[in-house]
Motif scaffolding. Sequence first.
Motif, PDB file in Angstrom:
ATOM      1  N   VAL A  86      49.074  43.882  41.630  1.00 33.57           N
ATOM      2  CA  VAL A  86      47.627  43.966  41.441  1.00 33.57           C
ATOM      3  C   VAL A  86      47.321  45.325  40.839  1.00 33.57           C
ATOM      4  N   GLY A  87      46.374  45.368  39.903  1.00 34.79           N
ATOM      5  CA  GLY A  87      45.997  46.651  39.318  1.00 34.79           C
ATOM      6  C   GLY A  87      45.558  47.633  40.394  1.00 34.79           C
ATOM      7  N   PRO A  88      46.110  48.835  40.421  1.00 32.33           N
ATOM      8  CA  PRO A  88      45.841  49.769  41.515  1.00 32.33           C
ATOM      9  C   PRO A  88      44.379  50.185  41.638  1.00 32.33           C
ATOM     10  N   ARG A  89      43.689  50.398  40.540  1.00 25.77           N
ATOM     11  CA  ARG A  89      42.288  50.796  40.622  1.00 25.77           C
ATOM     12  C   ARG A  89      41.395  49.597  40.929  1.00 25.77           C
ATOM     13  N   PHE A  90      41.773  48.430  40.450  1.00 29.10           N
ATOM     14  CA  PHE A  90      41.055  47.202  40.798  1.00 29.10           C
ATOM     15  C   PHE A  90      41.142  46.964  42.304  1.00 29.10           C
ATOM     16  N   ARG A  91      42.354  47.097  42.851  1.00 30.90           N
ATOM     17  CA  ARG A  91      42.543  46.898  44.286  1.00 30.90           C
ATOM     18  C   ARG A  91      41.661  47.851  45.093  1.00 30.90           C
ATOM     19  N   LYS A  92      41.706  49.138  44.740  1.00 29.95           N
ATOM     20  CA  LYS A  92      40.924  50.114  45.497  1.00 29.95           C
ATOM     21  C   LYS A  92      39.425  49.858  45.374  1.00 29.95           C
ATOM     22  N   ALA A  93      38.969  49.501  44.191  1.00 33.73           N
ATOM     23  CA  ALA A  93      37.538  49.262  43.988  1.00 33.73           C
ATOM     24  C   ALA A  93      37.043  48.082  44.810  1.00 33.73           C
ATOM     25  N   VAL A  94      37.863  47.023  44.916  1.00 33.83           N
ATOM     26  CA  VAL A  94      37.485  45.855  45.711  1.00 33.83           C
ATOM     27  C   VAL A  94      37.533  46.179  47.196  1.00 33.83           C
ATOM     28  N   GLU A  95      38.620  46.843  47.634  1.00 34.72           N
ATOM     29  CA  GLU A  95      38.756  47.184  49.050  1.00 34.72           C
ATOM     30  C   GLU A  95      37.621  48.094  49.525  1.00 34.72           C
ATOM     31  N   ARG A  96      37.186  48.987  48.661  1.00 38.09           N
ATOM     32  CA  ARG A  96      36.119  49.926  49.024  1.00 38.09           C
ATOM     33  C   ARG A  96      34.721  49.360  48.744  1.00 38.09           C
ATOM     34  N   ARG A  97      34.676  48.152  48.206  1.00 38.10           N
ATOM     35  CA  ARG A  97      33.414  47.501  47.839  1.00 38.10           C
ATOM     36  C   ARG A  97      32.636  48.314  46.809  1.00 38.10           C
ATOM     37  N   GLU A  98      33.379  48.988  45.947  1.00 37.44           N
ATOM     38  CA  GLU A  98      32.748  49.734  44.863  1.00 37.44           C
ATOM     39  C   GLU A  98      32.468  48.832  43.668  1.00 37.44           C
ATOM     40  N   THR A  99      33.244  47.761  43.544  1.00 37.21           N
ATOM     41  CA  THR A  99      33.076  46.792  42.472  1.00 37.21           C
ATOM     42  C   THR A  99      33.043  45.395  43.079  1.00 37.21           C
ATOM     43  N   MET A 100      32.040  44.613  42.732  1.00 44.93           N
ATOM     44  CA  MET A 100      31.977  43.234  43.191  1.00 44.93           C
ATOM     45  C   MET A 100      32.880  42.375  42.327  1.00 44.93           C
ATOM     46  N   TRP A 101      33.458  41.328  42.920  1.00 40.54           N
ATOM     47  CA  TRP A 101      34.372  40.501  42.138  1.00 40.54           C
ATOM     48  C   TRP A 101      34.301  39.048  42.568  1.00 40.54           C
ATOM     49  N   GLU A 102      34.727  38.192  41.650  1.00 40.22           N
ATOM     50  CA  GLU A 102      34.765  36.756  41.891  1.00 40.22           C
ATOM     51  C   GLU A 102      36.012  36.213  41.200  1.00 40.22           C
ATOM     52  N   ASP A 103      36.778  35.381  41.894  1.00 38.15           N
ATOM     53  CA  ASP A 103      38.064  34.944  41.341  1.00 38.15           C
ATOM     54  C   ASP A 103      38.089  33.462  41.000  1.00 38.15           C
ATOM     55  N   TYR A 104      38.803  33.165  39.924  1.00 39.66           N
ATOM     56  CA  TYR A 104      39.015  31.810  39.424  1.00 39.66           C
ATOM     57  C   TYR A 104      40.487  31.685  39.026  1.00 39.66           C
ATOM     58  N   SER A 105      40.923  30.481  38.733  1.00 41.11           N
ATOM     59  CA  SER A 105      42.264  30.314  38.175  1.00 41.11           C
ATOM     60  C   SER A 105      42.240  30.712  36.698  1.00 41.11           C
ATOM     61  N   ASN A 106      43.424  30.896  36.100  1.00 38.76           N
ATOM     62  CA  ASN A 106      43.488  31.198  34.665  1.00 38.76           C
ATOM     63  C   ASN A 106      42.832  30.101  33.838  1.00 38.76           C
ATOM     64  N   PHE A 107      43.180  28.862  34.143  1.00 35.48           N
ATOM     65  CA  PHE A 107      42.599  27.754  33.391  1.00 35.48           C
ATOM     66  C   PHE A 107      41.102  27.656  33.662  1.00 35.48           C
ATOM     67  N   GLY A 108      40.707  27.950  34.915  1.00 34.89           N
ATOM     68  CA  GLY A 108      39.292  27.926  35.255  1.00 34.89           C
ATOM     69  C   GLY A 108      38.483  28.909  34.425  1.00 34.89           C
ATOM     70  N   MET A 109      38.979  30.139  34.276  1.00 33.97           N
ATOM     71  CA  MET A 109      38.270  31.126  33.465  1.00 33.97           C
ATOM     72  C   MET A 109      38.230  30.709  32.000  1.00 33.97           C
ATOM     73  N   THR A 110      39.333  30.154  31.505  1.00 33.60           N
ATOM     74  CA  THR A 110      39.353  29.702  30.114  1.00 33.60           C
ATOM     75  C   THR A 110      38.307  28.616  29.889  1.00 33.60           C
ATOM     76  N   LEU A 111      38.184  27.692  30.843  1.00 29.54           N
ATOM     77  CA  LEU A 111      37.173  26.643  30.728  1.00 29.54           C
ATOM     78  C   LEU A 111      35.764  27.215  30.754  1.00 29.54           C
ATOM     79  N   ARG A 112      35.553  28.259  31.518  1.00 20.74           N
ATOM     80  CA  ARG A 112      34.231  28.880  31.566  1.00 20.74           C
ATOM     81  C   ARG A 112      33.872  29.488  30.205  1.00 20.74           C
ATOM     82  N   PHE A 113      34.843  30.168  29.583  1.00 22.93           N
ATOM     83  CA  PHE A 113      34.602  30.688  28.236  1.00 22.93           C
ATOM     84  C   PHE A 113      34.378  29.546  27.245  1.00 22.93           C
ATOM     85  N   LEU A 114      35.142  28.471  27.407  1.00 23.46           N
ATOM     86  CA  LEU A 114      35.004  27.329  26.501  1.00 23.46           C
ATOM     87  C   LEU A 114      33.619  26.705  26.621  1.00 23.46           C
TER      88      LEU A 114
END
Length: 320
Positions: A86-114
């Motif tokens: 996992v990206g080290p700064r991404f991990r810290k930002a999520v753990e510290r609640r400095e950055t909000m995030w939402e997760d999808y599958s790879n295909f799921g994100m591609t479909l959203r862009f599509l």
Amino acid sequence: MSKSDKVMGLEEAVRKFVRNGNHIAFGGFTLNRMPVALIYEIIRQGVKDLHVYGHSPGFGVDVLIGSGSVKAIELAYEADEGFGRVGPRFRKAVERRETMWEDYSNFGMTLRFLAGAMGISFLPTKTMLGSDMLSKEGFSREFRESDPKIASKKLDVIECPFTGEKVVALPAVNPDVAVIHAQVADADGNVRIYGQAFADDIIAKSADRVIVTCEKLVDSEELRKFPEQNVLPGFLVDAVVPVEFGAHPTSCARFYDYDPEFLRIYHSLAKDDGSFTDFLEKYVLGVEDHDEYLRKVGIDRLESLRASFEVGYNPGLKRV
């Protein structure tokens, strides 16, 4: 916009098209063709509160998150494959609640862009059924209501009107700006990518504005020789930024491989706040422009990454 107006430098492209609070999508895939040079410039210009999208962004987005520029991110995965799970700064930002995030599958994100590229509000799929992604709430209702560009819900499980089966409805993504890195483009904005395009063409088509950084600006006649190899037509592209080694330390097929030494150093330093700040100062904030960054990395080192045009990578490179 004339073709001469589209060709510009990194500083102008960011100043003209990237604003505080923008929804912005980045192309590339982990160690491949991340638009790093433009991401560095976003950080140098102090752009903040970005809402970021990607299917599997790597190094560049991790640095962007670590710089404090990212308010929220929607993605499938953020890391550099063998260099860190996992990206080290991404991990810290999520753990510290400095950055909000939402997760999808790879295909799921591609479909959203599509869906965004098609101009429809969602696409149905069976992907993610049976996973805990369905039960994760994601963004709060208050955050969703604060910005009309954010979907009213992460997803929905609906009944197919034809079969009665359960399907997942995934909301479209329509960023204000998409940024991709390609091997070549012409002054009109026609773009060619060698090797895997991943979802970069779809990401670009989903956005209101498109910035393309490229290794080489070529004459339009060169792109007309094999037009089926071009992934974007000029009328979709707002800015073309020629920038050699613009994806370093990630790879750019047929031009150069990823830089394992640089990535090892980054993943070692980025785990600690102090050493990450030192990294940011040395390679991003403490340099005037991309050319100075390349000199700091070392021209000999960059040249050692040069790829074979035939196979797309550097066969002699010592990897992870």
